[in-house]
Scaffold this motif. Structure first.
Motif, mmCIF file in Angstrom:
data_model
loop_
_atom_site.group_PDB
_atom_site.id
_atom_site.type_symbol
_atom_site.label_atom_id
_atom_site.label_comp_id
_atom_site.label_asym_id
_atom_site.label_seq_id
_atom_site.Cartn_x
_atom_site.Cartn_y
_atom_site.Cartn_z
ATOM 1 N N VAL A 33 -19.980 9.195 -23.269
ATOM 2 C CA VAL A 33 -20.973 10.066 -23.901
ATOM 3 C C VAL A 33 -20.962 9.953 -25.429
ATOM 4 O O VAL A 33 -21.893 9.429 -26.032
ATOM 5 C CB VAL A 33 -20.809 11.547 -23.476
ATOM 6 C CG1 VAL A 33 -21.959 12.382 -24.055
ATOM 7 C CG2 VAL A 33 -20.785 11.668 -21.963
ATOM 8 N N ASN A 53 -23.181 1.585 -26.985
ATOM 9 C CA ASN A 53 -23.885 2.718 -26.395
ATOM 10 C C ASN A 53 -23.768 3.914 -27.326
ATOM 11 O O ASN A 53 -22.678 4.411 -27.569
ATOM 12 C CB ASN A 53 -23.300 3.060 -25.023
ATOM 13 C CG ASN A 53 -23.551 1.969 -24.002
ATOM 14 O OD1 ASN A 53 -24.631 1.373 -23.982
ATOM 15 N ND2 ASN A 53 -22.568 1.686 -23.160
ATOM 16 N N LEU A 93 -25.084 7.563 -27.700
ATOM 17 C CA LEU A 93 -25.752 8.663 -26.997
ATOM 18 C C LEU A 93 -26.680 8.074 -25.935
ATOM 19 O O LEU A 93 -26.251 7.384 -25.044
ATOM 20 C CB LEU A 93 -26.489 9.562 -27.994
ATOM 21 C CG LEU A 93 -25.583 10.298 -29.013
ATOM 22 C CD1 LEU A 93 -26.403 11.126 -29.974
ATOM 23 C CD2 LEU A 93 -24.544 11.153 -28.309
ATOM 24 N N ASN A 94 -27.995 8.322 -26.047
ATOM 25 C CA ASN A 94 -28.938 7.800 -25.047
ATOM 26 C C ASN A 94 -29.570 6.484 -25.482
ATOM 27 O O ASN A 94 -30.531 6.016 -24.869
ATOM 28 C CB ASN A 94 -30.044 8.825 -24.782
ATOM 29 C CG ASN A 94 -30.881 9.111 -26.017
ATOM 30 O OD1 ASN A 94 -30.388 9.001 -27.133
ATOM 31 N ND2 ASN A 94 -32.137 9.472 -25.816
ATOM 32 N N LYS A 95 -29.035 5.874 -26.535
ATOM 33 C CA LYS A 95 -29.573 4.615 -27.046
ATOM 34 C C LYS A 95 -28.552 3.484 -26.890
ATOM 35 O O LYS A 95 -27.341 3.722 -26.860
ATOM 36 C CB LYS A 95 -29.944 4.752 -28.529
ATOM 37 C CG LYS A 95 -31.006 5.806 -28.826
ATOM 38 C CD LYS A 95 -32.378 5.366 -28.349
ATOM 39 C CE LYS A 95 -33.449 6.359 -28.780
ATOM 40 N NZ LYS A 95 -34.788 5.953 -28.282
#
Length: 529
Positions: free
Chosen positions: A58, A87, A89-91
């Protein structure tokens, strides 16, 4: 009766045969489907994705990134090679290291690799309706406005302003020790060369200064006159300088991910942006009412027209000016300071620069203009080498709209998926040992005829000003500005670095010089004999 039983048996046999047929058909269909699924899985597994940086789940990538991308790049390049993914976060950010894998990054059209999404964090600073807040077609037209304001004919006029500001500032250096000079009123006195010479003629001819502070101050003075206009330079410099300082401090590493986070730095940024808009709206209105026209970038933006004939708005002019000063101020002030620090540390290159100045003075006397600055090849290489070692922008970013492939110098091929953010680092790529010999050493001669290490390895080996479709439009302006400053310093002062050699300020969004750069000066006229 027997016929009935016979018919029943035949039906039963048909059903049994159909059952076997259906079961066989189901088995065949299952095998075909399994084969298709297997092929699909195999295709996916065969997609040559770059290796991934190992981090905590995360937030691990975010922690690595905020600690410093250059540290992370150094570590992962040795382990994973010239292409790898982080990686965040969400990117997913895929890094390219070196010219062998960077060609598509710099040459791809906007439809394939886009700046707009990844540079949205600039919108609160630059404002709405400009640069990264507009689509590509409009942005290209706005870049045309920049290009027109930086043509050679314009640059020739700007040089006079640069030289004048250098002369004014270094007249006042001799008075730096006097506390009275520090007042705002005395700073305003410095705007007029004649007054400066008369007012400060009584002060001594030597002293000590923080070169970093002086050059930062001078850069924004010259940029104010060339870009923002005489009204700002003569009447509003202190106000505008302070507001730009708040804008600058509102650009933090966290701003890249959360540009609208309600923190004090962002609130000051937003207030400064609003006040700057009011100041420039008043200047634009005043010029238009008076029918006044000046030779500066502000006037170029006021006079600019889009292809459909629409004029620029006051809001657009303000945003474009902020973008221009933001882009140029840091590069010029940081590079000027590093150039000075390295020259005062490496006397052999300082001596070569002085010889070049003497040669030009024999030909042209004390005159300095655009053409004479263009002849300063030794000074150019010294500036370029400082910029190689210390590019202010450490990361360049794009958003991938299509899948593409890259091949490393070792022959490995990777597929970069659509949706990845792709990045390259001038600060890291400019020090690759397979391109630059002894890459951490300050050696301006690496760009001299016969060596030209930046060209020997191919395109995009030197990316301090970016490259390709999105190369920096202000590169010629930056070199002229820095040359104008250092040619004046070399011709009029003896300088000695008295503080330790400066460190890199990795904590800043635009990476510069950490702490003071103290220099002892003595006024003297460079002799051509």
């Amino acid at each position: 009766m027997s016929g009935i039983f016979l018919d029943f048996n035949m039906v039963a046999m048909d059903l049994k045969e159909n059952k076997f047929f259906n079961a066989g058909l189901l088995i065949v269909a299952t095998l075909v489907l399994a084969k298709l699924l297997s092929a699909l899985v195999m295709n996916r597994s065969r997609k040559r994705l770059p290796p991934t940086v190992k981090t905590w789940p995360v937030i691990g990538g975010l922690v690595r990134f905020l600690k410093g991308p250059i540290v992370m790049l150094r570590e992962e390049y040795l382990k994973l090679g010239s292409v790898f993914t982080l990686n965040l976060l969400n990117k997913k950010i895929t890094f390219f290291v070196g010219p062998e894998v960077s060609a598509h990054f710099f040459k791809a059209p906007e439809s394939d690799l886009s700046q707009q999404e990844v540079y949205q964090f600039n919108v609160p600073t630059f404002g709405p309706g400009v640069v990264f807040d507009v689509d590509y077609a409009v942005r290209q037209e706005q870049f045309r406005f920049f290009t027109e304001s930086l043509r050679v004919t314009k640059l020739k006029g700007y040089v006079d302003y640069m030289v004048m500001e250098a002369e004014v500032l270094f007249q006042k250096i001799c008075t730096y020790r006097d506390p009275v000079y520090r007042s705002s009123m005395d700073l305003i006195f410095c705007l007029h060369p004649g007054t400066v010479q008369e007012y400060f003629s009584k002060w001594g001819e030597s002293g000590e200064v923080d070169l970093k502070y002086e050059l930062e101050h001078l850069i924004i003075l010259t940029a104010s006159r060339c870009l923002l206009g005489q009204e700002v330079r003569d009447q509003l410099f202190d106000d505008v300088s302070a507001l730009f300082h708040d804008l600058d401090n509102g650009m933090l590493p966290i701003s890249v991910i959360f540009p609208y986070l309600p923190i004090p730095a962002h609130r000051r940024r937003d207030q400064a942006r609003k006040k700057l808009a009011e100041i420039f709206a008043n200047i634009i209105s005043s010029r238009k009412c008076a029918g006044k026209s000046e030779n500066d970038m502000l006037q170029c933006f006021i006079d600019s027209r889009y292809k459909d004939g629409r004029p620029t708005t006051e809001s657009e002019v303000t945003g474009l000016l902020i973008a221009a000063l933001f882009a140029g101020q840091h590069t010029s002030s940081i590079t000027s300071t590093w150039t000075g620090a390295y020259l005062l540390r490496h006397k052999e290159y300082l001596s070569a620069m002085l010889d070049e100045q003497k040669s030009l003075m024999k030909q042209h006397g004390d005159k300095v203009d655009h053409d004479i600055l263009s002849e300063m090849d030794v000074l150019y290489r010294c500036i370029k080498e400082a910029l190689r070692l210390h590019p202010p922008l450490i990361l360049l970013l794009r958003s991938s709209h299509t899948e593409f492939s890259v091949k490393t110098r070792e022959g490995k091929e990777y597929d970069i998926p659509k949706g990845h953010i792709v990045a390259t680092s001038p600060a890291f790529a400019n020090r690759l040992p397979h391109i630059y010999r002894d890459p951490d050493r300050y050696d301006p001669d690496r760009f001299a005829p016969g060596r030209e290490e930046d060209k020997a390895a191919g395109a995009f080996s030197y990316i301090s000003f970016g490259g390709g479709r999105h190369g920096c439009l202000g590169e010629p302006f930056a070199y002229l500005q820095i040359k104008a400053i250092w040619s004046h310093l070399l011709r009029n002062f003896e300088l000695e670095l008295i503080s330790p050699f400066p460190e890199i300020d990795w904590n800043a969004m635009v990476v510069g010089v950490k702490g003071k750069v103290m220099v002892r000066y003595k006024r003297r006229k460079l002799s051509v004999d």
